[in-house]
Design a protein around this motif. Structure first.
Motif, short mmCIF file in Angstrom:
data_model
loop_
_atom_site.label_atom_id
_atom_site.label_comp_id
_atom_site.label_asym_id
_atom_site.label_seq_id
_atom_site.Cartn_x
_atom_site.Cartn_y
_atom_site.Cartn_z
N THR A 175 51.07 49.32 15.22
CA THR A 175 52.53 49.34 15.27
C THR A 175 53.05 50.77 15.46
O THR A 175 53.98 51.01 16.23
CB THR A 175 53.12 48.78 13.96
N GLY A 176 52.41 51.71 14.76
CA GLY A 176 52.82 53.11 14.84
C GLY A 176 52.77 53.62 16.28
O GLY A 176 53.67 54.32 16.73
N TRP A 177 51.74 53.24 16.99
CA TRP A 177 51.62 53.68 18.39
C TRP A 177 52.77 53.13 19.23
O TRP A 177 53.33 53.84 20.07
CB TRP A 177 50.28 53.24 18.99
N ALA A 207 44.89 45.44 20.89
CA ALA A 207 45.05 44.76 22.17
C ALA A 207 46.46 44.20 22.32
O ALA A 207 47.07 44.29 23.39
CB ALA A 207 44.01 43.64 22.30
N ILE A 208 46.99 43.63 21.22
CA ILE A 208 48.37 43.10 21.27
C ILE A 208 49.34 44.24 21.53
O ILE A 208 50.26 44.13 22.36
CB ILE A 208 48.73 42.37 19.95
N ALA A 209 49.11 45.38 20.85
CA ALA A 209 50.00 46.53 21.03
C ALA A 209 49.96 46.98 22.49
O ALA A 209 50.99 47.29 23.10
CB ALA A 209 49.62 47.67 20.10
N PHE A 210 48.77 47.01 23.07
CA PHE A 210 48.64 47.52 24.43
C PHE A 210 49.18 46.51 25.46
O PHE A 210 50.10 46.83 26.22
CB PHE A 210 47.17 47.85 24.73
N ALA A 255 58.96 46.10 21.01
CA ALA A 255 59.59 46.07 19.68
C ALA A 255 59.32 44.75 18.97
O ALA A 255 59.20 44.69 17.75
CB ALA A 255 61.09 46.31 19.79
N VAL A 256 59.21 43.68 19.75
CA VAL A 256 58.87 42.39 19.16
C VAL A 256 57.52 42.50 18.46
O VAL A 256 57.30 41.94 17.39
CB VAL A 256 58.80 41.31 20.26
N TYR A 257 56.63 43.31 19.04
CA TYR A 257 55.31 43.48 18.41
C TYR A 257 55.38 44.46 17.25
O TYR A 257 54.57 44.37 16.33
CB TYR A 257 54.27 43.88 19.46
N ILE A 258 56.35 45.40 17.29
CA ILE A 258 56.58 46.23 16.10
C ILE A 258 56.95 45.30 14.94
O ILE A 258 56.55 45.49 13.81
CB ILE A 258 57.71 47.26 16.32
N MET A 259 57.73 44.26 15.30
CA MET A 259 58.19 43.33 14.26
C MET A 259 57.06 42.43 13.78
O MET A 259 56.90 42.17 12.60
CB MET A 259 59.32 42.47 14.79
N VAL A 260 56.24 41.94 14.72
CA VAL A 260 55.32 40.87 14.35
C VAL A 260 53.94 41.37 13.92
O VAL A 260 53.28 40.75 13.09
CB VAL A 260 55.22 39.82 15.49
#
Lengths: 544, 100
Positions: A208-210, A295-298, A259-264
């Motif tokens: 998330t930080g990335w 992988a999700i973040a990327f 941002a959705v992935y920052i959330m989830v």
């Protein structure tokens, strides 16, 4: 996990050397106090946003005017979105639970930059207050929706600028938190805690930080460009001035989809944390879950234009973004399969945190599958900008992240406050919240499929029954939330004292007292095992 | 502390004032070239030239003034990740714009 006895000493609420009263909180650089500060501030915004959400649903109980006029309705859904997204769910898990737990989980005394951490909270507060002030200023609250789409956001006479600035400031808060967490994870892990002995919640915070660092500046600059366009009439996005509104959408979603992935992502980390504890099983596929966060973040950063399939993108662009969207479901599914495999043959204890986690998994799957439908070009054309999207979004965000947050709250509550809550009301709250949530959002899939556009004030009579079920669901959900909050507030005052490790967990935060002492550890622990070693509960042939 | 990620404890690298001034003059010269080239019609190479000069300038600033050249390899990786992400965003954007 570690070879230490329980750490005791004055807890961080009663540290003799700390400043007294409110100053001891708002100027504290202790990561736990900052976590609690975030929690309290966020709860205020969340409560306001829930009330606005309830009013939106009440307005939609009948076609035509029910309680408010169309302009007020527009500001309602804008505020609901801005507050829920920027002030509740983006900072939610990382800022509250990440701040409180990350250093303890990796065996550190604090985050790497404690003062920067305090600054992020102040920025968060400043952004939140500015968003609230924009309601009262002349011109009226912004009515653009949380997406601030141009050209409308350039032309409307409502208070778009304060809202934009609020989002801009909140972005800085988010970047600083991400920067702090990444540095802390790289620099401050206890001896013996290599990357693959880190708890999975920590892994999710790292991923998330990335995203926070890499994607947030883009929305910052984009919002600033909109402000420049409004102030100086420079043609950047407004076609009347020679700008390109589709470029705005690209730039907006380059941030807002990640941002959705920052959330989830932190929510998925919470699930990976809670499941092995209540299934009494070593987590299945630790490395796959850890890598799938990255992988999700990327991949999640590469799918933004699936929000724009109907705006006139090139066919090649649409094909590629559709394909990438399907690709991101793979690491998400890896997590779900590993969670289910962890539950398999576990000694499952259906305690409150696990109940929330189970609801979360089911709802997250529904949100994910409907996301795949939306990622399919042909279907997307049909349901774009309908209630189908609203349903999908809320299933992922509220059904997924929101329920993960409630699970985290019930799991770490004894650690954070040193008190246990009553289980029966907590289970009643979970049941009401789950039933209410599904009543509220599931009918939206039908509404969307039948063609009801999102954000509309009025609707055709044939949609009435779905809207009414949905509104009744909002009442049940609100009742569930109320029972939950009252139960937790009662527990804060009258709950039985919690032991250091009431759930029998294996991660480091459970080796310190509840609530933790000021600097967490008198001596930095030496880590000798992985975080989820439940081999004593497993039969020999099942031990991994 | 994780020893794999530890900053190397070598003596901090000191850049002399002379070197700083030299780099600064270089940056000024490159700015001058950018301005001068803006007055010449290079056709489709205008943007490319400006971007190449800007890239050289930012590389100098990153490496010398921001000390990246003397930092642990991990920091250089961080910068590479940020730049790669930006490059990917550009490429994906052009899948839309280039095929209109």
């Amino acid at each position: 996990m570690a070879t230490t006895a329980v750490e005791t000493g004055p807890d961080f609420y009663h540290e003799p050397s700390a400043r007294k009263g409110l100053r001891g909180w708002i100027f504290s650089t202790d990561h736990k106090r900052i976590g609690i500060l975030y929690g309290v501030t966020m709860m205020v915004f969340f409560t306001v946003a829930v009330i606005i959400g309830l009013l939106i649903r009440l307005e939609l109980l009948y076609p035509g005017k029910t309680i408010v006029d169309p302009q007020t309705y527009n500001t309602f859904f804008t505020l609901h979105g801005i507050m829920m997204i920027f002030l509740f769910i983006i900072p939610g898990l990382p800022a509250v639970f990440g701040n409180f737990l990350l250093p303890i989980m990796i065996g550190a005394k604090d985050v790497f930059f404690p003062r920067l951490n305090l600054l992020s909270w102040w920025l968060f507060l400043a952004g939140g207050v500015l968003a609230l002030v924009s309601l009262a200023l002349p011109g009226g609250p912004a009515d653009t929706g949380w997406t601030f789409y141009v050209p409308y956001s350039v032309r409307t006479t409502t208070n778009v600028l304060p809202a934009l600035m609020a989002a801009f400031i909140l972005g800085f808060s988010s970047i600083l938190t991400g920067l702090n967490f990444i540095t802390t994870i790289h620099r401050m892990r206890a001896p013996g805690m290599d990357w693959f002995r880190m708890p999975l919640f920590t892994w999710s915070l790292y991923a998330t930080g990335w995203i926070q660092i890499l994607a947030t500046p883009i929305i910052g600059i984009t919002l600033l460009l909109v402000a420049i366009e409004r102030w100086f009439g420079v043609g950047i996005f407004d076609p009347a001035l020679g700008g390109d509104p589709v470029l705005y959408q690209h730039l907006f979603w380059i941030y807002s989809h990640p941002a959705v992935y920052i959330m989830v992502l932190p929510g998925l980390g919470v699930v990976s944390e809670i499941l092995p504890v209540f299934a009494r099983r070593t987590i299945f596929g630790y490395k796959f879950i850890a890598y799938s966060s990255l992988a999700i973040a990327f991949i999640g950063s590469l799918v933004w234009a699936h929000h724009m399939f109907t705006v006139g993108m090139s066919d090649t662009g649409m094909f590629i973004f559709s394909f990438l969207t399907f690709l991101v479901s793979i690491p998400s599914a890896i997590k779900v399969f590993n969670w289910i495999a962890t539950l398999y043959k576990g000694s499952i204890d259906p305690d409150v945190p696990l109940l929330y986690v189970l609801s979360m998994i089911v709802q997250f799957c529904i949100g994910g599958f409907t996301g795949l439908l939306l990622g399919t070009l042909a279907v997307n054309i049909h349901v774009q900008d309908t209630y189908f999207v609203v349903g999908h979004f809320h299933y992922v965000m509220f059904g997924g992240t929101g329920f993960a947050l409630f699970a985290a709250l019930h799991y770490w509550f004894p650690k954070m406050f040193g008190r246990m809550y009553a289980k029966r009301p907590a289970i009643v709250a979970w049941l009401l919240a789950t039933i209410g949530f599904n009543l509220l959002y599931f009918p939206m899939f039908f509404l969307g499929y039948l063609g009801m556009p999102r954000r509309y004030y009025d609707y055709l009579p044939e949609y009435t029954i779905y809207h009414q079920i949905s509104t009744v669901g909002s009442w049940v959900l609100a009742l569930g939330l109320l029972v939950m909050v009252v139960n937790l507030i009662v527990a804060l005052r009258k709950g039985a004292k919690a032991s250091a490790n009431p759930w029998g967990s294996k991660t480091l935060e459970w080796t310190v007292a509840s609530p933790p002492p000021m600097e967490n550890f008198h001596e930095i622990p030496v880590v000798t095992k992985g975080p989820y070693d439940y081999s004593e509960y497993e039969r020999p042939h099942e031990t991994k | 502390m994780d020893h794999n990620d530890q900053h190397s404890h070598d003596a901090p690298h000191v850049v002399s004032y002379g070197q700083y001034v030299l780099i600064w003059l270089g940056l000024l010269a490159l700015t001058g070239i950018t301005v001068a080239l803006a007055g010449i019609d290079l056709g489709r190479w205008v943007i490319v030239t400006a971007l190449v000069i800007a890239a050289i300038k930012s590389t100098l600033v990153l490496n010398i003034f921001m000390h990246l050249k003397f930092e642990h390899r991990m920091f250089r990786w961080f910068v590479v990740i940020a730049l790669a992400t930006l490059a990917i965003f550009f490429i994906l954007l052009f899948f839309d714009y280039a095929f209109h």
